[in-house]
Write an enzyme that holds these catalytic residues in place. Sequence first.
Site, PDB file in Angstrom:
ATOM      1  N   HIS A  51       1.027  -1.178   0.003  1.00 60.53           N
ATOM      2  CA  HIS A  51       0.096   0.421   0.417  1.00 60.53           C
ATOM      3  C   HIS A  51       0.825   1.284   0.165  1.00 60.53           C
ATOM      4  O   HIS A  51       1.852   1.113   0.279  1.00 60.53           O
ATOM      5  CB  HIS A  51      -0.653  -0.062   1.280  1.00 60.53           C
ATOM      6  CG  HIS A  51      -2.089  -0.960   0.936  1.00 60.53           C
ATOM      7  ND1 HIS A  51      -2.866  -0.661   1.974  1.00 60.53           N
ATOM      8  CD2 HIS A  51      -2.274  -1.973  -0.246  1.00 60.53           C
ATOM      9  CE1 HIS A  51      -4.172  -2.098   1.800  1.00 60.53           C
ATOM     10  NE2 HIS A  51      -3.918  -1.978   0.569  1.00 60.53           N
ATOM     11  N   GLU A  53       1.368   3.854   1.976  1.00 61.74           N
ATOM     12  CA  GLU A  53       2.265   4.250   3.190  1.00 61.74           C
ATOM     13  C   GLU A  53       3.366   3.320   3.482  1.00 61.74           C
ATOM     14  O   GLU A  53       4.229   4.080   4.049  1.00 61.74           O
ATOM     15  CB  GLU A  53       1.461   3.776   4.752  1.00 61.74           C
ATOM     16  CG  GLU A  53       0.339   4.725   4.420  1.00 61.74           C
ATOM     17  CD  GLU A  53      -1.090   3.788   3.962  1.00 61.74           C
ATOM     18  OE1 GLU A  53      -2.348   3.895   4.336  1.00 61.74           O
ATOM     19  OE2 GLU A  53      -1.241   3.367   2.628  1.00 61.74           O
ATOM     20  N   THR A 197     -24.616  -1.841 -31.552  1.00 59.63           N
ATOM     21  CA  THR A 197     -22.822  -2.335 -31.783  1.00 59.63           C
ATOM     22  C   THR A 197     -21.539  -2.881 -32.086  1.00 59.63           C
ATOM     23  O   THR A 197     -20.952  -2.658 -33.483  1.00 59.63           O
ATOM     24  CB  THR A 197     -22.413  -1.057 -31.109  1.00 59.63           C
ATOM     25  OG1 THR A 197     -23.022  -0.271 -29.922  1.00 59.63           O
ATOM     26  CG2 THR A 197     -20.587  -0.275 -30.653  1.00 59.63           C
ATOM     27  N   GLU A 295     -19.809   2.239 -23.773  1.00 59.07           N
ATOM     28  CA  GLU A 295     -19.679   3.272 -25.589  1.00 59.07           C
ATOM     29  C   GLU A 295     -20.341   3.348 -25.972  1.00 59.07           C
ATOM     30  O   GLU A 295     -20.490   3.530 -27.348  1.00 59.07           O
ATOM     31  CB  GLU A 295     -18.383   2.999 -25.440  1.00 59.07           C
ATOM     32  CG  GLU A 295     -17.091   3.193 -25.051  1.00 59.07           C
ATOM     33  CD  GLU A 295     -15.538   3.006 -25.260  1.00 59.07           C
ATOM     34  OE1 GLU A 295     -15.964   3.423 -26.957  1.00 59.07           O
ATOM     35  OE2 GLU A 295     -15.032   2.284 -25.011  1.00 59.07           O
ATOM     36  N   SER A 303     -31.218   3.045 -21.653  1.00 63.09           N
ATOM     37  CA  SER A 303     -31.369   2.164 -20.308  1.00 63.09           C
ATOM     38  C   SER A 303     -31.075   2.832 -19.081  1.00 63.09           C
ATOM     39  O   SER A 303     -31.382   2.595 -18.276  1.00 63.09           O
ATOM     40  CB  SER A 303     -31.310   0.484 -21.087  1.00 63.09           C
ATOM     41  OG  SER A 303     -31.881  -0.611 -19.517  1.00 63.09           O
TER      42      SER A 303
END
Length: 376
Positions: A51, A53, A197, A295, A303
Amino acid sequence: MEDLDSELMSRAIELGGGGDPTPNPHVGSVVANANGTVIGEGFHEAAGLDHAEVAALKKAGSAAKGSTLYVTLEPCNHLGRTPPCVDAILAAGIVRVVVGCRDPDPRVDGGGIERLEAAGVKVTTGVLEAQARGLIKPWAKYVTQHTSFVTLKLAISLDGRIATRTGASKWITCPEARIKVQALRAHHDAVMVGINTVLTDNPRLTVRDVPGRNPIRVIVDSKLRLPLTSQVVQTASEIPTCVVTTLAAPTTPESALAQMGVRVIRVPATAEGRCDPVVMFRELAAREVVSVMTEGGSELAGSLLAHRLPDELHVFVAPLMLGPRGRPGAVDWAGPDNPADAPRIEPARWELCGTDAYVWGPIAYPQKTGRTLSGS
């Protein structure tokens, strides 16, 4: 002290934008000595790695003792893919911790701060809080609501069309706008389009011309019509690809798609027979998909807006006219009764992207007044 805290937190926020830590949040951290000199910096590079830190403390080494640690997000106090960050902070001898924002994760939410204070560490919270929260906005929704953060992208003509009357849509926007879209894809866990699409454009939905990984490709296909010959299916063994369909969709295509490496997710259907979008994003979140960029096409966009699901809207407006018979419109839905009831980008940010106008920002939805924004 306040100016120094803001300066170093600003640097931590800048660092936090790096890496690809999904499904964990973006976090940055700085360690500074008593004179305000930076002695260690870090960010959360990827899930399972240090992480922010811990990365900063390792760079600071033994000089961290008696120093101040700046971190954009409250240090964790639970065991996840890595040990608790609070343990590392206390072991390093940090005497003060400056936190950008509290962690909305129910497993933390104040627990890290409380443990630090109980151990005698001075904690200052809320420094550049708005910017720090902006860094984790998608993840905050994911971890608190158990659903994906949704970005809706539209590319339209001046008269709001996404194709000519013949159905041609390549290319409405300029090259600079298309590169910007590639960058947006690279910053999301998944990219989503509707089946129409795919049938019309046969896209690859990959990241090109900019650095970054390919997102998971999600096809919304209520009747499971996705062709095995499509580019997304043909490359499914290389790039994670899934299809969201309804419970009633035929099972035969599912077997064929599975053999090609496509994962099929089934969700209930809406009254119109479409995939339930609310359940769809919950199912994706359950698979650690924190953010989704949608996209196309117009039915999917309609919707999502009808269900108030998009969190951000990114619109590229090209300086051309496709005519009232151009098909289809950008969004296929009934929409609001009055302009005051319309969802809007607020605040809206306008930029010039090549020859196109680019407007983007968070979507604000009007307060519900007994009726919902209807679909088509």
